[in-house]
Design an enzyme around this catalytic site. Sequence first.
Site, PDB file in Angstrom:
ATOM      1  N   HIS A  25       0.834  -1.206   0.000  1.00 26.29           N
ATOM      2  CA  HIS A  25       0.000   0.000   0.000  1.00 26.29           C
ATOM      3  C   HIS A  25       0.872   1.261   0.000  1.00 26.29           C
ATOM      4  O   HIS A  25       0.664   2.170  -0.818  1.00 26.29           O
ATOM      5  CB  HIS A  25      -0.901  -0.017   1.241  1.00 26.29           C
ATOM      6  CG  HIS A  25      -1.790   1.176   1.366  1.00 26.29           C
ATOM      7  ND1 HIS A  25      -3.107   1.174   0.948  1.00 26.29           N
ATOM      8  CD2 HIS A  25      -1.556   2.430   1.874  1.00 26.29           C
ATOM      9  CE1 HIS A  25      -3.631   2.368   1.175  1.00 26.29           C
ATOM     10  NE2 HIS A  25      -2.722   3.141   1.749  1.00 26.29           N
ATOM     11  N   GLU A  26       1.840   1.289   0.901  1.00 22.68           N
ATOM     12  CA  GLU A  26       2.724   2.462   0.986  1.00 22.68           C
ATOM     13  C   GLU A  26       3.609   2.581  -0.250  1.00 22.68           C
ATOM     14  O   GLU A  26       3.968   3.686  -0.663  1.00 22.68           O
ATOM     15  CB  GLU A  26       3.585   2.379   2.246  1.00 22.68           C
ATOM     16  CG  GLU A  26       2.795   2.460   3.541  1.00 22.68           C
ATOM     17  CD  GLU A  26       2.000   3.745   3.675  1.00 22.68           C
ATOM     18  OE1 GLU A  26       2.485   4.789   3.211  1.00 22.68           O
ATOM     19  OE2 GLU A  26       0.886   3.702   4.219  1.00 22.68           O
ATOM     20  N   HIS A  29       1.845   4.712  -2.757  1.00 25.25           N
ATOM     21  CA  HIS A  29       2.026   6.152  -2.497  1.00 25.25           C
ATOM     22  C   HIS A  29       3.423   6.594  -2.923  1.00 25.25           C
ATOM     23  O   HIS A  29       3.603   7.656  -3.527  1.00 25.25           O
ATOM     24  CB  HIS A  29       1.840   6.448  -1.010  1.00 25.25           C
ATOM     25  CG  HIS A  29       0.438   6.250  -0.515  1.00 25.25           C
ATOM     26  ND1 HIS A  29      -0.667   6.782  -1.153  1.00 25.25           N
ATOM     27  CD2 HIS A  29      -0.036   5.593   0.585  1.00 25.25           C
ATOM     28  CE1 HIS A  29      -1.763   6.459  -0.486  1.00 25.25           C
ATOM     29  NE2 HIS A  29      -1.412   5.745   0.569  1.00 25.25           N
TER      30      HIS A  29
END
Length: 365
Positions: A25-26, A29
Amino acid sequence: MNSVLNSLIYPVSFLFVLSVIVVVHELGHFLAARMCGVAVEAFSFGFGRVLWHRKDKHGTEWQISLLPLGGYVKMLGDADASSAKADEEKIRQLTDEEKKHAFAFQNVWKKLFIVFAGPAMNYVLAIVLLTGFFSAYGVLNIQPVVSAVAENSAAQKAGIQVNDRFVRVNGEEITEFSQLRRLVGLDKTLHITVERDGKNVELTAHLSKETGGAVLGVMSNADMDNLIKVSVWGAFKQALKDTWEMTVDTTVILKRIIMRQRSTEDMRGPLGIAEASGDAFRAGFEMFILFIVQVSVGIGFVNLLPVPVLDGGNIVILLIESVIRRPLGEKAQTVSVFIGFVFLLGLLVLTSWNDVVRIFQRLFG
């Protein structure tokens, strides 16, 4: 010794699943920020005291931290690892050149792309894992015919018999056994049409704690003959279909919980996910991979909800700012973050209580 190892399976498998999904998920980003020219100050695997770190040529400090509970990305101008607020003091000290690479000074479309990329990466992980799974093992195509009915189950109480073929459940036509498993997770009352001896028979099954919760209690003949080999492209299309169905089903369940048409008792918290991850690991490699897929889709979906501090909440705020053509005031941001944290804390308490009750019943009957 074996009992100790078995008990360790649950926390270890949970930490592995959580770390993989949060880091992915990170990473979404991070990659989106790099593409948009936003400086990333730190990418940490885990939280707490830094055990190892190294700075790359772009100025990002890669860290391995003490607590292996996922990870975080800290962009230039962020107040903390959550990236929920900007560091106003630090932003005021940035030079004009540094402002070009700070998240707070990007246009709304770049910000939206960076925020959305996190949940999107969770979906990408799910699709990649499913594509690999279907390419390696094939796609299951199990006929919706009952081979066995569990004693005292909802199916037995409804009158379902061996060799019954499911025709419809709650108005949806059934062509594969996997559809039945999905629908059982959506509703507590199932209006069922089965074909028996060439005739359609109407039945109603009620799923309850006494009948195993979201379990109907029927089995089918599933073996290697049910696996259909597919190409990589075919596996990819099936992965897209399954991921979409998981998202739709989650949306339906959430809607019914909000409308009070479904109990919140089935919602899992950290303990429940740890329990499920351990069970999946013990069931074998294939089931563990499929569990990671489910959790990854779930994390991606939840993060897109319009709740402050979640990515979905940040997306809503960015869209509001694009309409009013100015940033929200500091007071409004503080209030929204507070509301978000209170909501998530309440959700954590509720799901944790559900976990404790369920695990207690599992251990002591």
